[in-house]
Design an enzyme around this catalytic site. Structure first.
Site, PDB file in Angstrom:
ATOM      1  N   ARG A  30       0.807  -1.221   0.000  1.00 27.67           N
ATOM      2  CA  ARG A  30       0.000   0.000   0.000  1.00 27.67           C
ATOM      3  C   ARG A  30       0.840   1.272   0.000  1.00 27.67           C
ATOM      4  NH1 ARG A  30      -1.111  -3.936   2.276  1.00 27.67           N
ATOM      5  NH2 ARG A  30      -3.114  -4.984   2.224  1.00 27.67           N
ATOM      6  N   THR A  31       1.760   1.368   0.945  1.00 26.96           N
ATOM      7  CA  THR A  31       2.490   2.623   1.134  1.00 26.96           C
ATOM      8  C   THR A  31       3.351   2.935  -0.088  1.00 26.96           C
ATOM      9  OG1 THR A  31       2.560   2.054   3.471  1.00 26.96           O
ATOM     10  CG2 THR A  31       3.941   3.892   2.769  1.00 26.96           C
ATOM     11  N   LYS A  70      25.872  -4.247  -0.964  1.00 23.30           N
ATOM     12  CA  LYS A  70      27.347  -4.243  -0.967  1.00 23.30           C
ATOM     13  C   LYS A  70      27.876  -3.520   0.260  1.00 23.30           C
ATOM     14  CE  LYS A  70      27.375  -3.863  -6.006  1.00 23.30           C
ATOM     15  NZ  LYS A  70      27.568  -2.866  -7.077  1.00 23.30           N
ATOM     16  N   ARG A  92      11.126   3.427   4.053  1.00 24.81           N
ATOM     17  CA  ARG A  92      10.660   2.496   5.101  1.00 24.81           C
ATOM     18  C   ARG A  92      11.893   1.728   5.559  1.00 24.81           C
ATOM     19  NH1 ARG A  92       5.484  -1.361   4.748  1.00 24.81           N
ATOM     20  NH2 ARG A  92       4.545   0.662   5.191  1.00 24.81           N
ATOM     21  N   HIS A  98       4.458   5.719  11.681  1.00 30.62           N
ATOM     22  CA  HIS A  98       4.046   5.533  10.286  1.00 30.62           C
ATOM     23  C   HIS A  98       3.032   6.656  10.012  1.00 30.62           C
ATOM     24  CE1 HIS A  98       2.976   3.900   6.511  1.00 30.62           C
ATOM     25  NE2 HIS A  98       2.674   2.658   6.835  1.00 30.62           N
TER      26      HIS A  98
HETATM   27  N1   CP Z   1      -0.448  -0.316   5.991  1.00 24.71           N
HETATM   28  C1   CP Z   1       0.729  -0.476   5.372  1.00 24.71           C
HETATM   29  O1   CP Z   1       1.721   0.186   5.673  1.00 24.71           O
HETATM   30  O2   CP Z   1       0.683  -1.396   4.364  1.00 24.71           O
HETATM   31  P1   CP Z   1       1.942  -1.831   3.480  1.00 24.71           P
HETATM   32  O3   CP Z   1       2.878  -2.574   4.380  1.00 24.71           O
HETATM   33  O4   CP Z   1       1.344  -2.711   2.396  1.00 24.71           O
HETATM   34  O5   CP Z   1       2.586  -0.588   2.925  1.00 24.71           O
END
Ligand code: CP
Length: 309
Positions: free
Chosen positions: A57-58, A85, A107, A135
C-alpha cells in the site's frame, strides 16, 4: 503550508498541520473523482521510494501519488541495490541527492532511520514506517477516513485493538488522534502493551468490550510477527478468540461505527472475514484515502521547498 522540510512523524506535527494535510487530501480526492490522473503540480520534481521492508500500500500509493501529480518517480529495490554491498544509509541518501531528487520516501526496520537520513540530505524525507516508531501517513489516512464519515475527529471515541507494542501505526494514530481531540481506547494482551503508553494519553481498557463500548471507530492492528520473538500469545487461534474483533463484539460499538485496519490483514486473526468484508468495514476506503493523503503530503512539502529554496 507545512512548516517543515520532512514528514517524519505526527508527534511533532501540530493540529493545524494535520488538518491542512487532511484538507489537501480531500482536494486530491475531488480531483481524482473527475477521472483525471495527471496534473502538473509536481512537474519537474522527482520522487524516490527506498523501502528496506516489504510494502504494497504505502510504496505503491506514494509512487502513484507522485505520478498523478506529474513528478518523475523511481523505486530503489534495496534487495538489488548497492545497500547489499554494504553502502550506508547516509551514503545512499547522498547519492540520491546528487541525482537532484526532491523527495525520498523511506521504510526502514530501524526506528529513527528516516530522521538520520533527513539530517543528511537536501531532499525532503517522508517516513513510510520506521521500526516500532511511527508511520505518519498511515495514521493520516486513518484520520482522513474517519473524518470523511463523521465530518470531524474531535470528541470521537476510537478503539485500537491488537499488537500495540510493535505497532508504529498505533503510535502515529495516538499522537494524531489526540491532537485532533479524539479519545483513544486501546486493548491488547498484556504482553503487547507498551510501557507508559498511558502517559501519551491512551486509555488502556480491561477488556475488548470496554474498549469498543460506544466507539465511533474500531481499528484492528496487524500482528507484527516480523518484530516478535515469540511467546507473546499461545497461538493464532487463541489470539483470534480472545483478542480479535468479530460481529458480536461490534454490537458494543455505536450504531453506525466503522471498522478500520491498516493492512495487510491476517484474515480470521485480527478481524473475522465477516468483519473485513462487512458493511462497517472501511478498509478499501482507507487505501483510496492513502493515495489522497500522500498526494497532499507531497504537494505541501513541495510548496515548503519552493518557498524556502
Ligand atoms: N499499511 C501499510 O503500511 O501497508 P503496506 O505494508 O502494504 O505498505
Amino acid at each position: 503550508m507545512l512548516k517543515r522540510k520532512d514528514l517524519l512523524g505526527l508527534k511533532d506535527c501540530s493540529a493545524e498541520e494535520i488538518t491542512e494535510i487532511l484538507d489537501g487530501a480531500a482536494e486530491a480526492e475531488k480531483f481524482l473523482s473527475t477521472g483525471y490522473k495527471s496534473c502538473e503540480t509536481l512537474k519537474g520534481k522527482a520522487l524516490v521510494t527506498l523501502f528496506y521492508e516489504n510494502s504494497t500500500r504505502t510504496r505503491t500509493s506514494f509512487e502513484l501519488a507522485g505520478k498523478y501529480l506529474g513528478a518523475s518517480e523511481v523505486n530503489i529495490s534495496v534487495a538489488t541495490s548497492s545497500v547489499q554491498k554494504g553502502e550506508t544509509l547516509i551514503d545512499t541518501g547522498k547519492t540520491l541527492d546528487a541525482m537532484k531528487i526532491d523527495f525520498i520516501v523511506i521504510r526502514h526496520p530501524m526506528a529513527g532511520a528516516p530522521k538520520l537520513l533527513a539530517e543528511n540530505v537536501n531532499a525532503s524525507v517522508i517516513n513510510g514506517g520506521d521500526g516500532m516508531h511511527e508511520h505518519p501517513t498511515q495514521a493520516l489516512l486513518d484520520m482522513y477516513t474517519i473524518r470523511k464519515v463523521y465530518g470531524k475527529i474531535s470528541g470521537l471515541k476510537i478503539a485500537i485493538l491488537g499488537d500495540l507494542k510493535h505497532s508504529r501505526v498505533a503510535m502515529s494514530n495516538l499522537f494524531g488522534l489526540k491532537k485532533l481531540g479524539a479519545e483513544v481506547y486501546m486493548y491488547a494482551p498484556s504482553t503487547m502493551i507498551p510501557k507508559e503508553i498511558e502517559k501519551l494519553g491512551a486509555h488502556i481498557a480491561k477488556s475488548r468490550e470496554e474498549a469498543i463500548d460506544g466507539a465511533d471507530a474500531v481499528m484492528g492492528l496487524r500482528i507484527q510477527l516480523e518484530r516478535q520473538h515469540g511467546g507473546l500469545f499461545p497461538s493464532l487461534s487463541e489470539y483470534a478468540k480472545f483478542y480479535g474483533v468479530n460481529d458480536a463484539l461490534l454490537k458494543y460499538a455505536k450504531k453506525g461505527a466503522v471498522v478500520l485496519h491498516p493492512g495487510p490483514v491476517n484474515r480470521g486473526v485480527e478481524l473475522t472475514p465477516q468483519v473485513i468484508d462487512g458493511e462497517k468495514s472501511k478498509i478499501l476506503e482507507q487505501v483510496t484515502g492513502g493515495l489522497c493523503v500522500r498526494m497532499s503530503v507531497l504537494k505541501l512539502l513541495s510548496e515548503y521547498r519552493e518557498a524556502n529554496a
